[in-house]
Design a protein around this motif. Structure first.
Motif, PDB file in Angstrom:
ATOM      1  N   PRO A 145       0.070  17.441  -6.971  1.00 60.45           N
ATOM      2  CA  PRO A 145      -0.930  17.692  -5.916  1.00 60.45           C
ATOM      3  C   PRO A 145      -2.239  18.245  -6.469  1.00 60.45           C
ATOM      4  N   ARG A 146      -2.167  19.156  -7.443  1.00 57.32           N
ATOM      5  CA  ARG A 146      -3.393  19.728  -7.997  1.00 57.32           C
ATOM      6  C   ARG A 146      -4.209  18.652  -8.711  1.00 57.32           C
ATOM      7  N   THR A 147      -3.544  17.827  -9.514  1.00 58.73           N
ATOM      8  CA  THR A 147      -4.232  16.751 -10.224  1.00 58.73           C
ATOM      9  C   THR A 147      -4.813  15.748  -9.237  1.00 58.73           C
ATOM     10  N   LEU A 148      -4.061  15.466  -8.181  1.00 59.38           N
ATOM     11  CA  LEU A 148      -4.551  14.521  -7.187  1.00 59.38           C
ATOM     12  C   LEU A 148      -5.835  15.029  -6.540  1.00 59.38           C
ATOM     13  N   VAL A 149      -5.879  16.292  -6.223  1.00 56.10           N
ATOM     14  CA  VAL A 149      -7.090  16.853  -5.616  1.00 56.10           C
ATOM     15  C   VAL A 149      -8.264  16.737  -6.586  1.00 56.10           C
ATOM     16  N   LEU A 150      -8.019  17.012  -7.856  1.00 52.84           N
ATOM     17  CA  LEU A 150      -9.093  16.899  -8.849  1.00 52.84           C
ATOM     18  C   LEU A 150      -9.573  15.460  -8.948  1.00 52.84           C
ATOM     19  N   LYS A 151      -8.634  14.509  -8.958  1.00 52.60           N
ATOM     20  CA  LYS A 151      -9.013  13.099  -9.002  1.00 52.60           C
ATOM     21  C   LYS A 151      -9.812  12.722  -7.755  1.00 52.60           C
ATOM     22  N   TRP A 152      -9.383  13.173  -6.614  1.00 46.44           N
ATOM     23  CA  TRP A 152     -10.063  12.851  -5.367  1.00 46.44           C
ATOM     24  C   TRP A 152     -11.478  13.412  -5.377  1.00 46.44           C
ATOM     25  N   LEU A 153     -11.618  14.667  -5.790  1.00 46.80           N
ATOM     26  CA  LEU A 153     -12.939  15.295  -5.793  1.00 46.80           C
ATOM     27  C   LEU A 153     -13.874  14.660  -6.817  1.00 46.80           C
ATOM     28  N   SER A 154     -13.315  14.041  -7.835  1.00 45.99           N
ATOM     29  CA  SER A 154     -14.152  13.406  -8.855  1.00 45.99           C
ATOM     30  C   SER A 154     -14.236  11.894  -8.675  1.00 45.99           C
ATOM     31  N   TRP A 155     -13.769  11.415  -7.550  1.00 48.19           N
ATOM     32  CA  TRP A 155     -13.812   9.994  -7.228  1.00 48.19           C
ATOM     33  C   TRP A 155     -13.077   9.159  -8.278  1.00 48.19           C
TER      34      TRP A 155
ATOM     35  N   LEU B 269       0.813  -1.217   0.000  1.00 53.59           N
ATOM     36  CA  LEU B 269       0.000   0.000   0.000  1.00 53.59           C
ATOM     37  C   LEU B 269       0.845   1.264   0.000  1.00 53.59           C
ATOM     38  N   ALA B 270       2.096   1.139   0.360  1.00 51.92           N
ATOM     39  CA  ALA B 270       2.975   2.306   0.438  1.00 51.92           C
ATOM     40  C   ALA B 270       3.133   3.005  -0.909  1.00 51.92           C
ATOM     41  N   TYR B 271       2.853   2.314  -1.990  1.00 55.76           N
ATOM     42  CA  TYR B 271       3.001   2.916  -3.316  1.00 55.76           C
ATOM     43  C   TYR B 271       1.732   3.618  -3.790  1.00 55.76           C
ATOM     44  N   TYR B 272       0.708   3.626  -2.964  1.00 55.85           N
ATOM     45  CA  TYR B 272      -0.599   4.121  -3.391  1.00 55.85           C
ATOM     46  C   TYR B 272      -1.034   5.353  -2.616  1.00 55.85           C
ATOM     47  N   THR B 273      -1.652   6.267  -3.330  1.00 54.66           N
ATOM     48  CA  THR B 273      -2.436   7.312  -2.688  1.00 54.66           C
ATOM     49  C   THR B 273      -3.743   6.668  -2.222  1.00 54.66           C
ATOM     50  N   ILE B 274      -4.159   6.988  -1.020  1.00 52.03           N
ATOM     51  CA  ILE B 274      -5.377   6.407  -0.457  1.00 52.03           C
ATOM     52  C   ILE B 274      -6.345   7.525  -0.100  1.00 52.03           C
ATOM     53  N   ALA B 275      -7.591   7.273  -0.366  1.00 53.31           N
ATOM     54  CA  ALA B 275      -8.610   8.272  -0.052  1.00 53.31           C
ATOM     55  C   ALA B 275      -9.809   7.616   0.608  1.00 53.31           C
ATOM     56  N   TRP B 276     -10.528   8.413   1.353  1.00 54.47           N
ATOM     57  CA  TRP B 276     -11.802   8.000   1.954  1.00 54.47           C
ATOM     58  C   TRP B 276     -12.914   8.816   1.321  1.00 54.47           C
ATOM     59  N   PHE B 277     -14.008   8.133   1.047  1.00 57.78           N
ATOM     60  CA  PHE B 277     -15.195   8.748   0.487  1.00 57.78           C
ATOM     61  C   PHE B 277     -16.391   8.275   1.303  1.00 57.78           C
ATOM     62  N   ARG B 278     -17.485   8.991   1.197  1.00 57.50           N
ATOM     63  CA  ARG B 278     -18.707   8.535   1.845  1.00 57.50           C
ATOM     64  C   ARG B 278     -19.894   8.826   0.955  1.00 57.50           C
ATOM     65  N   GLN B 279     -20.926   8.042   1.175  1.00 60.57           N
ATOM     66  CA  GLN B 279     -22.111   8.165   0.346  1.00 60.57           C
ATOM     67  C   GLN B 279     -23.345   7.872   1.163  1.00 60.57           C
ATOM     68  N   THR B 280     -24.380   8.699   0.961  1.00 58.05           N
ATOM     69  CA  THR B 280     -25.671   8.488   1.580  1.00 58.05           C
ATOM     70  C   THR B 280     -26.745   8.612   0.512  1.00 58.05           C
ATOM     71  N   PRO B 281     -27.865   7.941   0.688  1.00 58.88           N
ATOM     72  CA  PRO B 281     -28.935   8.052  -0.313  1.00 58.88           C
ATOM     73  C   PRO B 281     -29.449   9.481  -0.464  1.00 58.88           C
ATOM     74  N   GLY B 282     -29.500  10.202   0.649  1.00 63.97           N
ATOM     75  CA  GLY B 282     -30.080  11.534   0.580  1.00 63.97           C
ATOM     76  C   GLY B 282     -29.102  12.618   0.162  1.00 63.97           C
ATOM     77  N   LYS B 283     -27.885  12.572   0.686  1.00 63.60           N
ATOM     78  CA  LYS B 283     -26.913  13.632   0.435  1.00 63.60           C
ATOM     79  C   LYS B 283     -26.014  13.348  -0.744  1.00 63.60           C
ATOM     80  N   GLY B 284     -26.043  12.144  -1.247  1.00 63.68           N
ATOM     81  CA  GLY B 284     -25.149  11.830  -2.349  1.00 63.68           C
ATOM     82  C   GLY B 284     -23.775  11.434  -1.854  1.00 63.68           C
TER      83      GLY B 284
ATOM     84  N   PRO C 135       0.775   8.367 -11.049  1.00 65.78           N
ATOM     85  CA  PRO C 135       1.466   9.599 -10.630  1.00 65.78           C
ATOM     86  C   PRO C 135       0.596  10.818 -10.881  1.00 65.78           C
ATOM     87  N   ALA C 136       0.661  11.758  -9.967  1.00 64.70           N
ATOM     88  CA  ALA C 136      -0.153  12.962 -10.103  1.00 64.70           C
ATOM     89  C   ALA C 136       0.474  14.090  -9.309  1.00 64.70           C
TER      90      ALA C 136
END
Length: 130
Positions: free
Chosen positions: A105-115, A29-44, A102-103
Motif C-alpha cells: 500500500p505504501r509503495t502504491l501510494v508513492l507510485k500513484w502520487l508520482s504518476w 482489468l481485475a488484475y490491475y490497480t486503477i487510478a484517476w489523474f487530472r491535468q490542467t494547463p494552469g494548475k498542473g 505488485p506493490a
C-alpha cells in the motif's frame, strides 16, 4: 498492452455531478490497480484517486475527498469515478491509468502520487462552469 478508454466527461454547472468511466479492452482489468489523474494547463497535474485490484483499498486527493468516489465493476471490466458537488477548480482533463506491478500500500501510494502507472487512456475533458 492495456487499452483504456475514458468516457463521461462534459460540461456541468457547479454543484452538479458526473460519472467517469474507464473501460479496458484486451485484458482483465481485475488484475490491475486503477487510478484517476487530472491535468490542467494552469494548475498542473494531480493524482485524484486510486483503487486496488481487489477494490479493498481506495485513495483520494484531499481536494476531492468526500465528493468523489472510485469504484470498480470487474465483471464489466470498468472502473468509475463518481464526482459529486463539482467545483470550477475540478475542471481538467481526466485520465485513467492501470498498473499490474505488485506493490505494498505504501509503495502504491508513492507510485500513484508520482504518476508511475504503466498504461494510460487518452483522457476526457471535464468542465465545471456556470
Amino acid at each position: 498492452q492495456v487499452q483504456l478508454v475514458e468516457s463521461g466527461g462534459g460540461l456541468v454547472q457547479p454543484g452538479e455531478s458526473l460519472r467517469l468511466s474507464c473501460a479496458a479492452s484486451g485484458v482483465t482489468l481485475a488484475y490491475y490497480t486503477i487510478a484517476w489523474f487530472r491535468q490542467t494547463p494552469g494548475k498542473g497535474r494531480e493524482a485524484v484517486s486510486c483503487i486496488t485490484s481487489s477494490g479493498g483499498d481506495t485513495f483520494y486527493a484531499d481536494s476531492v475527498k468526500g465528493r468523489f468516489t472510485i469504484s470498480r465493476d470487474n465483471a464489466k471490466n470498468t472502473v468509475y469515478l463518481q464526482m459529486n458537488s463539482l467545483k470550477p477548480e475540478d475542471t481538467a482533463v481526466y485520465y485513467c491509468a492501470a498498473d499490474s506491478r505488485p506493490a505494498t500500500p505504501r509503495t502504491l501510494v508513492l507510485k500513484w502520487l508520482s504518476w508511475d502507472f504503466g498504461s494510460w487512456g487518452q483522457g476526457t475533458q471535464v468542465t465545471v462552469a456556470s
